[in-house]
Each structure stands twice: as C-alpha cells, then as structure tokens.
Design an enzyme around this catalytic site. Sequence first.
Site, PDB file in Angstrom:
ATOM      1  CD  GLU A  76     -25.246   7.806   8.613  1.00 39.44           C
ATOM      2  OE1 GLU A  76     -26.085   7.350   7.802  1.00 39.44           O
ATOM      3  OE2 GLU A  76     -25.170   9.003   8.908  1.00 39.44           O
ATOM      4  CD1 TRP A  89     -29.120   5.179  10.230  1.00 39.36           C
ATOM      5  CD2 TRP A  89     -27.485   6.290  11.263  1.00 39.36           C
ATOM      6  NE1 TRP A  89     -29.551   6.470  10.397  1.00 39.36           N
ATOM      7  CE2 TRP A  89     -28.565   7.170  11.036  1.00 39.36           C
ATOM      8  CE3 TRP A  89     -26.350   6.771  11.923  1.00 39.36           C
ATOM      9  CZ2 TRP A  89     -28.526   8.503  11.425  1.00 39.36           C
ATOM     10  CZ3 TRP A  89     -26.323   8.092  12.305  1.00 39.36           C
ATOM     11  CH2 TRP A  89     -27.397   8.949  12.053  1.00 39.36           C
ATOM     12  CG  HIS A  93     -26.478  15.139  10.261  1.00 37.94           C
ATOM     13  ND1 HIS A  93     -26.205  13.939  10.882  1.00 37.94           N
ATOM     14  CD2 HIS A  93     -27.289  14.827   9.219  1.00 37.94           C
ATOM     15  CE1 HIS A  93     -26.834  12.961  10.254  1.00 37.94           C
ATOM     16  NE2 HIS A  93     -27.504  13.482   9.235  1.00 37.94           N
ATOM     17  CE1 TYR A  98     -27.968   3.289   6.608  1.00 39.62           C
ATOM     18  CE2 TYR A  98     -26.878   4.988   5.307  1.00 39.62           C
ATOM     19  CZ  TYR A  98     -27.372   4.532   6.514  1.00 39.62           C
ATOM     20  OH  TYR A  98     -27.263   5.321   7.632  1.00 39.62           O
ATOM     21  CG  ASN A 150     -23.980  13.127   7.861  1.00 36.97           C
ATOM     22  OD1 ASN A 150     -23.434  12.160   8.365  1.00 36.97           O
ATOM     23  ND2 ASN A 150     -25.144  13.036   7.232  1.00 36.97           N
ATOM     24  CD  GLU A 151     -25.368  10.387   4.000  1.00 37.90           C
ATOM     25  OE1 GLU A 151     -26.366  10.816   3.379  1.00 37.90           O
ATOM     26  OE2 GLU A 151     -25.376   9.306   4.615  1.00 37.90           O
ATOM     27  CD  GLU A 171     -27.305   8.235  16.562  1.00 37.21           C
ATOM     28  OE1 GLU A 171     -27.649   7.446  15.707  1.00 37.21           O
ATOM     29  OE2 GLU A 171     -26.543   7.931  17.470  1.00 37.21           O
TER      30      GLU A 171
END
Length: 360
Positions: free
Chosen positions: A301, A353, A54, A239, A99-100, A360
């Site tokens: 998320e 999220w 991450h 999102y 992650n992304e 976290e």
Amino acid sequence: MRSLGVRNFRLSLSWTRLLPHGTGEPNQEGVAFYSRLIDALGAACIEPFVTLYHWDFPLSLYEQYGGWTTERVVADFTAYAEVAFKLFGDRVKNWVTLNEPETFCDQGYGSGVHAPGRCSDRARCTEGDSSTEPHLCSYYALLAHASAVRSFRKLVPGGRIAMSTSIGMSVPLTDSAADVAAADRQQTFNAGHFLDPIYTGDWSDVRKAAVGSVLPAFTPQQRQLLLDTRQDFIALQHYTARYTYHNASAPPLYASDTTVGADGVPLPRADSPWLHVFPSAFRDLLGWLHRRYNQTIIVTENGCSAPGEGSRPMHEVLCDLDRFRVDYFRQYIGNATAAVEEDGVMLEGYFAWSLLDNFE
C-alpha cells in the site's frame, strides 16, 4: 483492469464469508464467490495477492473469548487459513496473513477507535485495558501468523507469504547526535514492532525497555516457531513520515515528532489529517528496512487522499485537477526507484492504494 494493463491485484478474503461462525464447514456461496473472482483474474492474466485477515473478526468467536487477546485465536485463525489454502492455494501463490496488526491491535484494543472498541477510557469504551490488551493482541497475532505460515508451507508448495505492516519513517529533525539517536529509537520501536519478532524471534530491546513487564514474553519454543516460519518478503504499507527530535520530557523513548522541518517549512498535508507528504523519507525507510532485515520488499500500500476531496465537486476529485495525487505518486515512486538503483534495496513490487478504494 485488463484493459489498463494491470498484472497484479490485491484483495482480501472475509473470514466470515468463508466460515460464518469463524469455525466449522465452509459456506459454499462464499467459496464460489472467491473461486469465480480468482478464476476471472487468472483468465485476465492478473496475479492475485490474497490477504487472509483485514480486520473483520468473526462476531461469534469474539463473543466466546474476546478476539485477539487470548490464546484460542491462534488455533482458530490457523484453521481458517488452512481452509483458504486448501480451497485456493492451487491458483493463488502470493498471500498475506494479517493486514496491519499494529493498527487493529493499537486502535482496536488501545484507543478503542476501531473494532472491537476496547480501551481503558470509560467515556469511550465500556470495557478493555489499554495498558495490556494491545500487547496481548500483538503477541497472539504474531503467533497466529507463524502458525498459519507453518501450515502454508505444507499446503501451498512454491507459494509465498508475509504479514503486511504499516510503517512510517522517523527522520531526525537535525543532524545532532541526540536527534539521530531519538529517531533511531522511535523507528526501531515502531517499524520493529512486528518485523523484529518475525526476523529475530523476539521483541526489540527498545520495545522491551519501553513497554516493560506488561509485554508478553515469547517462550523458547515460540521464538523458534517465529524463526522457522520466516516470511518470504516484507509486505510494506507506507503513507507518511515525520521529523523526530530528542525530548527529555517524553519518556520512555525520549522522542517527539513534528511536521515542520528545521528550516521552518511544514510538510504538505493530504486530506487525511495524519498524512503529510514526505517523499524522500520513503527512500530512507526502504533503505532502513534493507539494512536491518536484508529481505525482498513488496509495497502493498502507498497512496494519499487529495486535500478537500470530501467537499469538492466529484469531477475535480476524479480528474485530480491540481495534480496532488499525480505528484504524490511521481515523487514516491521516484524515491523508490532511487532506493533500488542507488541503494541496492530489493524492491520487487509496488501496489498503489488504491484502484477501488477501501471497498476492494
């Protein structure tokens, strides 16, 4: 979390907490920390979903070869992943490799606003090449993911693994053929950035045409590796969305975005300036992914920041007095439910999220 009835918890490992120099022998204090955490989750009947990377790249490796833009990262990331699989694979069955990557590649090596802060704008970055490095990062991130998945199959039998990708939705501004085609081009370019290589073994034709010769080409062996290590689910992070319309003066996709609908009504905005509330687009996105990849989806998320939360009294933010967050989740989860019940989308799980925000 147990008192709340939480049954699944997503967490990330820190590469340097396990391997302080990026390679070598594991740090036993770091191993003990994660082992205690995983055991505590198990004792509370909470299933861990563990992310390997991450965005915290080991400094010593970056100083040696520049991070995600060189081939050496594939072997180093795979070795780190193997350490984690061997240490925790007996208790963790659900994993995310990266992650992304579109975020750390584009913003770390393109705009330079995220680490390692590389770009072509010398007013912002001391080094970097925005025309080539984001594409090299994407290329090696995909190969590192595939290499780690190949090791995972041997080390964690019965486990599941995927790469998480942050994907918005391009909704045609109007029903015109030009706007529909523009939205499809943009959606394929963005959503297919990492998913198309994972599921087809190559970049999409739209990305090849838009990026051109600076886009690294996969060898036949690499394409086969990508196909042989197909992930077990789509780890979706979503999102926001935009309206998209045809724009003849905006090559190479000839598409532009707006947050104002054809009826003149703007999309509501969260506190984050980039996050506009567009719940029906979430259903559209789930359907688009289902039709294109026909794969189980887990939303890893989805959430929002409430308007003004950085300046309002803490009790107002925590209590969500204007119900902004409640309404966001109600609308988005409602559209996800409709995607499952009416559109046949194979949506298995949903992580809000976020329970403990970004710490976290």
